[in-house]
Design a protein around this motif. Structure first.
Motif, PDB file in Angstrom:
ATOM      1  N   LYS A  53      -4.881  -8.330  -0.015  1.00  8.68           N
ATOM      2  CA  LYS A  53      -6.024  -8.213   0.897  1.00  8.68           C
ATOM      3  C   LYS A  53      -6.622  -9.587   1.193  1.00  8.68           C
ATOM      4  O   LYS A  53      -7.051  -9.860   2.305  1.00  8.68           O
ATOM      5  CB  LYS A  53      -7.111  -7.351   0.261  1.00  8.68           C
ATOM      6  CG  LYS A  53      -6.893  -5.879   0.416  1.00  8.68           C
ATOM      7  CD  LYS A  53      -8.016  -5.135  -0.256  1.00  8.68           C
ATOM      8  CE  LYS A  53      -7.453  -3.876  -0.863  1.00  8.68           C
ATOM      9  NZ  LYS A  53      -8.343  -3.292  -1.844  1.00  8.68           N
ATOM     10  N   TYR A  54      -6.640 -10.433   0.169  1.00  6.63           N
ATOM     11  CA  TYR A  54      -7.199 -11.769   0.374  1.00  6.63           C
ATOM     12  C   TYR A  54      -6.308 -12.616   1.274  1.00  6.63           C
ATOM     13  O   TYR A  54      -6.802 -13.453   2.022  1.00  6.63           O
ATOM     14  CB  TYR A  54      -7.414 -12.460  -0.977  1.00  6.63           C
ATOM     15  CG  TYR A  54      -8.638 -11.934  -1.681  1.00  6.63           C
ATOM     16  CD1 TYR A  54      -9.904 -12.378  -1.317  1.00  6.63           C
ATOM     17  CD2 TYR A  54      -8.540 -10.972  -2.667  1.00  6.63           C
ATOM     18  CE1 TYR A  54     -11.036 -11.899  -1.933  1.00  6.63           C
ATOM     19  CE2 TYR A  54      -9.671 -10.479  -3.296  1.00  6.63           C
ATOM     20  CZ  TYR A  54     -10.917 -10.941  -2.930  1.00  6.63           C
ATOM     21  OH  TYR A  54     -12.041 -10.448  -3.534  1.00  6.63           O
ATOM     22  N   HIS A  55      -5.016 -12.401   1.188  1.00  2.00           N
ATOM     23  CA  HIS A  55      -4.105 -13.146   2.054  1.00  2.00           C
ATOM     24  C   HIS A  55      -4.348 -12.730   3.510  1.00  2.00           C
ATOM     25  O   HIS A  55      -4.399 -13.564   4.406  1.00  2.00           O
ATOM     26  CB  HIS A  55      -2.651 -12.878   1.666  1.00  2.00           C
ATOM     27  CG  HIS A  55      -2.301 -13.387   0.292  1.00  2.00           C
ATOM     28  ND1 HIS A  55      -1.054 -13.845  -0.033  1.00  2.00           N
ATOM     29  CD2 HIS A  55      -3.036 -13.510  -0.843  1.00  2.00           C
ATOM     30  CE1 HIS A  55      -1.034 -14.228  -1.312  1.00  2.00           C
ATOM     31  NE2 HIS A  55      -2.233 -14.016  -1.821  1.00  2.00           N
ATOM     32  N   ILE A 109     -11.769  -7.184  -6.704  1.00  2.00           N
ATOM     33  CA  ILE A 109     -10.383  -6.783  -6.427  1.00  2.00           C
ATOM     34  C   ILE A 109     -10.160  -5.384  -6.968  1.00  2.00           C
ATOM     35  O   ILE A 109     -10.750  -4.998  -7.955  1.00  2.00           O
ATOM     36  CB  ILE A 109      -9.382  -7.788  -7.030  1.00  2.00           C
ATOM     37  CG1 ILE A 109      -7.982  -7.536  -6.527  1.00  2.00           C
ATOM     38  CG2 ILE A 109      -9.437  -7.797  -8.531  1.00  2.00           C
ATOM     39  CD1 ILE A 109      -7.034  -8.671  -6.796  1.00  2.00           C
ATOM     40  N   ALA A 156      -3.682  -1.056 -13.328  1.00  2.00           N
ATOM     41  CA  ALA A 156      -3.913  -2.302 -12.597  1.00  2.00           C
ATOM     42  C   ALA A 156      -5.361  -2.752 -12.778  1.00  2.00           C
ATOM     43  O   ALA A 156      -6.284  -1.953 -12.652  1.00  2.00           O
ATOM     44  CB  ALA A 156      -3.599  -2.106 -11.123  1.00  2.00           C
ATOM     45  N   ARG A 175       0.336  -1.323  -6.945  1.00  2.00           N
ATOM     46  CA  ARG A 175      -1.108  -1.109  -7.065  1.00  2.00           C
ATOM     47  C   ARG A 175      -1.812  -2.399  -7.452  1.00  2.00           C
ATOM     48  O   ARG A 175      -2.948  -2.635  -7.085  1.00  2.00           O
ATOM     49  CB  ARG A 175      -1.403   0.003  -8.078  1.00  2.00           C
ATOM     50  CG  ARG A 175      -1.141   1.382  -7.514  1.00  2.00           C
ATOM     51  CD  ARG A 175      -1.387   2.478  -8.556  1.00  2.00           C
ATOM     52  NE  ARG A 175      -0.415   3.535  -8.320  1.00  2.00           N
ATOM     53  CZ  ARG A 175       0.374   4.071  -9.245  1.00  2.00           C
ATOM     54  NH1 ARG A 175       0.285   3.682 -10.502  1.00  2.00           N
ATOM     55  NH2 ARG A 175       1.236   5.009  -8.921  1.00  2.00           N
ATOM     56  N   LYS A 176      -1.112  -3.226  -8.223  1.00  2.00           N
ATOM     57  CA  LYS A 176      -1.673  -4.525  -8.608  1.00  2.00           C
ATOM     58  C   LYS A 176      -1.668  -5.483  -7.418  1.00  2.00           C
ATOM     59  O   LYS A 176      -2.666  -6.125  -7.110  1.00  2.00           O
ATOM     60  CB  LYS A 176      -0.833  -5.099  -9.753  1.00  2.00           C
ATOM     61  CG  LYS A 176      -1.254  -6.456 -10.247  1.00  2.00           C
ATOM     62  CD  LYS A 176      -2.503  -6.348 -11.085  1.00  2.00           C
ATOM     63  CE  LYS A 176      -3.402  -7.536 -10.931  1.00  2.00           C
ATOM     64  NZ  LYS A 176      -4.804  -7.200 -10.929  1.00  2.00           N
ATOM     65  N   LEU A 177      -0.533  -5.574  -6.748  1.00  2.00           N
ATOM     66  CA  LEU A 177      -0.356  -6.589  -5.710  1.00  2.00           C
ATOM     67  C   LEU A 177      -1.199  -6.336  -4.461  1.00  2.00           C
ATOM     68  O   LEU A 177      -1.673  -7.269  -3.819  1.00  2.00           O
ATOM     69  CB  LEU A 177       1.126  -6.679  -5.322  1.00  2.00           C
ATOM     70  CG  LEU A 177       1.973  -7.678  -6.106  1.00  2.00           C
ATOM     71  CD1 LEU A 177       1.742  -7.600  -7.603  1.00  2.00           C
ATOM     72  CD2 LEU A 177       3.447  -7.534  -5.788  1.00  2.00           C
ATOM     73  N   ARG A 178      -1.409  -5.081  -4.118  1.00  2.00           N
ATOM     74  CA  ARG A 178      -2.086  -4.817  -2.844  1.00  2.00           C
ATOM     75  C   ARG A 178      -3.507  -5.377  -2.831  1.00  2.00           C
ATOM     76  O   ARG A 178      -3.982  -5.843  -1.799  1.00  2.00           O
ATOM     77  CB  ARG A 178      -2.079  -3.324  -2.509  1.00  2.00           C
ATOM     78  CG  ARG A 178      -2.880  -2.481  -3.491  1.00  2.00           C
ATOM     79  CD  ARG A 178      -2.859  -1.014  -3.107  1.00  2.00           C
ATOM     80  NE  ARG A 178      -3.532  -0.242  -4.137  1.00  2.00           N
ATOM     81  CZ  ARG A 178      -3.666   1.069  -4.119  1.00  2.00           C
ATOM     82  NH1 ARG A 178      -3.158   1.767  -3.123  1.00  2.00           N
ATOM     83  NH2 ARG A 178      -4.296   1.696  -5.088  1.00  2.00           N
ATOM     84  N   GLY A 179      -4.185  -5.356  -4.003  1.00  2.00           N
ATOM     85  CA  GLY A 179      -5.543  -5.907  -4.058  1.00  2.00           C
ATOM     86  C   GLY A 179      -5.535  -7.396  -3.762  1.00  2.00           C
ATOM     87  O   GLY A 179      -6.424  -7.919  -3.086  1.00  2.00           O
ATOM     88  N   GLU A 180      -4.518  -8.084  -4.277  1.00  2.00           N
ATOM     89  CA  GLU A 180      -4.425  -9.529  -4.065  1.00  2.00           C
ATOM     90  C   GLU A 180      -4.047  -9.843  -2.620  1.00  2.00           C
ATOM     91  O   GLU A 180      -4.518 -10.814  -2.042  1.00  2.00           O
ATOM     92  CB  GLU A 180      -3.389 -10.123  -5.028  1.00  2.00           C
ATOM     93  CG  GLU A 180      -3.774  -9.847  -6.477  1.00  2.00           C
ATOM     94  CD  GLU A 180      -2.784 -10.360  -7.502  1.00  2.00           C
ATOM     95  OE1 GLU A 180      -1.907 -11.163  -7.137  1.00  2.00           O
ATOM     96  OE2 GLU A 180      -2.904  -9.967  -8.669  1.00  2.00           O
ATOM     97  N   LEU A 213     -11.973  -5.147   4.583  1.00  5.22           N
ATOM     98  CA  LEU A 213     -11.918  -6.564   4.237  1.00  5.22           C
ATOM     99  C   LEU A 213     -13.295  -7.217   4.290  1.00  5.22           C
ATOM    100  O   LEU A 213     -13.566  -8.166   3.562  1.00  5.22           O
ATOM    101  CB  LEU A 213     -10.952  -7.296   5.168  1.00  5.22           C
ATOM    102  CG  LEU A 213      -9.476  -6.882   5.072  1.00  5.22           C
ATOM    103  CD1 LEU A 213      -8.643  -7.636   6.081  1.00  5.22           C
ATOM    104  CD2 LEU A 213      -8.937  -7.117   3.678  1.00  5.22           C
ATOM    105  N   GLU A 254       0.849  -1.196   0.000  1.00  2.00           N
ATOM    106  CA  GLU A 254       0.000   0.000   0.000  1.00  2.00           C
ATOM    107  C   GLU A 254       0.886   1.249   0.000  1.00  2.00           C
ATOM    108  O   GLU A 254       0.620   2.211  -0.723  1.00  2.00           O
ATOM    109  CB  GLU A 254      -0.935   0.012   1.209  1.00  2.00           C
ATOM    110  CG  GLU A 254      -2.236  -0.714   0.912  1.00  2.00           C
ATOM    111  CD  GLU A 254      -3.113  -0.924   2.125  1.00  2.00           C
ATOM    112  OE1 GLU A 254      -2.777  -0.416   3.216  1.00  2.00           O
ATOM    113  OE2 GLU A 254      -4.128  -1.616   1.976  1.00  2.00           O
ATOM    114  N   PHE A 274     -10.106 -18.554  -1.371  1.00  2.00           N
ATOM    115  CA  PHE A 274      -9.288 -19.197  -2.406  1.00  2.00           C
ATOM    116  C   PHE A 274     -10.037 -20.382  -3.001  1.00  2.00           C
ATOM    117  O   PHE A 274     -10.491 -21.256  -2.271  1.00  2.00           O
ATOM    118  CB  PHE A 274      -7.949 -19.645  -1.823  1.00  2.00           C
ATOM    119  CG  PHE A 274      -7.154 -18.492  -1.294  1.00  2.00           C
ATOM    120  CD1 PHE A 274      -6.493 -17.639  -2.162  1.00  2.00           C
ATOM    121  CD2 PHE A 274      -7.093 -18.223   0.061  1.00  2.00           C
ATOM    122  CE1 PHE A 274      -5.771 -16.551  -1.689  1.00  2.00           C
ATOM    123  CE2 PHE A 274      -6.387 -17.141   0.547  1.00  2.00           C
ATOM    124  CZ  PHE A 274      -5.717 -16.298  -0.333  1.00  2.00           C
TER     125      PHE A 274
END
Lengths: 249, 171
Positions: free
Chosen positions: A130-132, B171, B93, A123-128, B125, A108, B147
């Motif tokens: 969130k799920y982690h 997302i 993105a 910017r791409k990775l932060r959305g993913e 979240l 972020e 997942f």
């Protein structure tokens, strides 16, 4: 080392190694959904490492596969937390919780980096990510409020993992340049945001967050000093690649 | 349609996008890459007839990107476009808000719950836990795991029709 390279190698190596460790849960998860979750997160992290090694390649470093598969442990800049064996599910979950909270906050912050190609990746990775974090929080809250045994095991895992988790924020000689050039907010600032973030989740459980000032961080990973667990992991990971590094896949 | 490069008529951008409607997500065959929002730009070099297409991955680790890239090239070449350049870029993105209305309908056809529109990057979240059941359109649903079978899917449970279902992740 150039501050960009210094920062990128740390970020990319963390992703690659934890991605590989997470993949070791494939087929072994305590329940099917967790097997899939760790495998999916592994795939995400390998994808993230590829994006970051791609940035390094743009800066003149070798191809991503070469960088990932031909270096030995002393040339890796990951923190020691990510290289530890998967252990029990309690440890792997705790590592995932502590690491991915830092990751989400890190990316972020990097979304505003002065280095635009890295900001785009962030910017791409932060959305993913969130799920982690959502996944980690769900299980920390579930197990951290479950049976006496679950709470005791999670507390022990937390106490044992925290010294390594503090090693995430180990600074290098490039730290001052990284901050002054606007590449990144810096490890101290990240650590303080992280502490707040994990405390917020742990306060909803029966688990106690020890005073972090009383814990001695495990350092060295960022300087290429690693546990004996890293080299065997690298040997296994690169076994096929090294049979024929010129093969076209 | 003439295939010889020298007699090739430059297609309009809208024509190229129409051709690209035939390129589907390899994992969700009801949705095109255009409606998925993965195709971010199409440009035409008037001088050479070369078509430039910019793709962006839904997820950074999506293993289907190379396949999608080749499929775009193959499709345009088969329509007689003399040269195609496909670039995979993160300049913009991908967000699930880039799904078109037709794309959301295509996901429903595949029994995948379309993601809610976020408007902007939402950091809450809890928001990720909401989904509409693609079987009974019920909202009494619960996130079982973020997942699923592919990186872009989460698994939910519908308390109304008592079915597990998959959602294309917001997302």
């Amino acid at each position: 080392m150039d501050p960009k390279l210094d920062l990128l190698y740390r970020l990319a190596d963390d992703q690659l190694i934890l991605g590989h460790r997470n993949s070791e849960w494939n087929g072994l998860g305590p329940i099917l959904e967790e097997d899939i979750a760790f495998s999916s997160m592994a795939q995400d992290k390998l994808g993230h490492s590829l994006q970051l090694y791609g940035l390094l390649h743009q800066l003149g470093e070798a191809e991503p596969d070469t960088v990932a598969f031909t270096r030995n442990a002393p040339q890796f800049h990951c923190c020691q937390l990510v290289e530890l064996p998967i252990g029990g599910y309690d440890f792997s979950l705790t590592r995932h919780f502590l690491f991915d909270h830092a990751e989400l906050l890190r990316f972020e912050a990097l979304a505003g980096s002065s280095y635009e190609p890295l900001a785009q990746v962030a910017r791409k990775l932060r959305g993913e990510l969130k799920y982690h974090v959502l996944h980690a929080n769900t299980w920390m809250k579930r197990l951290g409020t479950a049976t006496e045994e679950a709470i005791e095991r999670m507390q022990r895992a937390l106490n044992e993992t925290l010294p390594y988790a503090l090693g995430i924020f180990e600074k290098t000689g490039a730290e001052a340049d990284i901050i002054s050039s606007g590449l990144f907010i810096g490890e101290d600032e990240l650590k303080s945001r992280w502490q707040e973030s994990i405390a917020r989740v742990l306060s909803q459980t029966a688990l106690e967050l020890p005073e972090l000032q009383t814990i001695t961080p495990v350092l060295g990973g960022r300087q290429g000093q690693h546990t004996p667990h890293l080299q065997p992991l690298l040997d296994e990971m690169a076994e096929v690649f090294r049979l024929d590094p010129t093969a076209d896949w | 349609m003439q295939n010889e490069a020298n007699s090739f008529q430059l297609p309009a951008k809208s024509q190229i996008l129409e051709w690209l409607q035939a390129v589907k997500d390899p994992e969700i065959p009801t949705i095109s890459l255009v409606d998925l929002g993965v195709i971010r730009a199409v440009e035409l070099d008037e001088a050479t007839g070369k078509v430039y297409v910019q793709l962006t991955p839904t997820f950074a680790g999506c293993p289907a990107m190379d396949y999608m890239k080749r499929d775009v090239e193959r499709t345009l070449l088969s329509h007689g476009v003399p040269a195609v350049e496909v670039e995979i870029s993160l300049r913009e993105a991908w967000s699930s808000d880039m799904l078109t209305d037709a794309g959301r309908e295509a996901l429903r056809q595949h029994k995948l719950s379309p993601p809610p529109v976020l408007g902007n990057q939402v950091l809450d979240l809890d928001f990720l836990e909401y989904a509409e059941c693609p079987n009974c359109q019920g909202h009494n649903t619960e996130l079982r795991t973020p997942f699923g079978a592919t990186l872009c899917r989460a698994v939910h449970y519908c308390h109304d029709c008592r079915q597990l279902f998959e959602q294309f992740k917001p997302i």
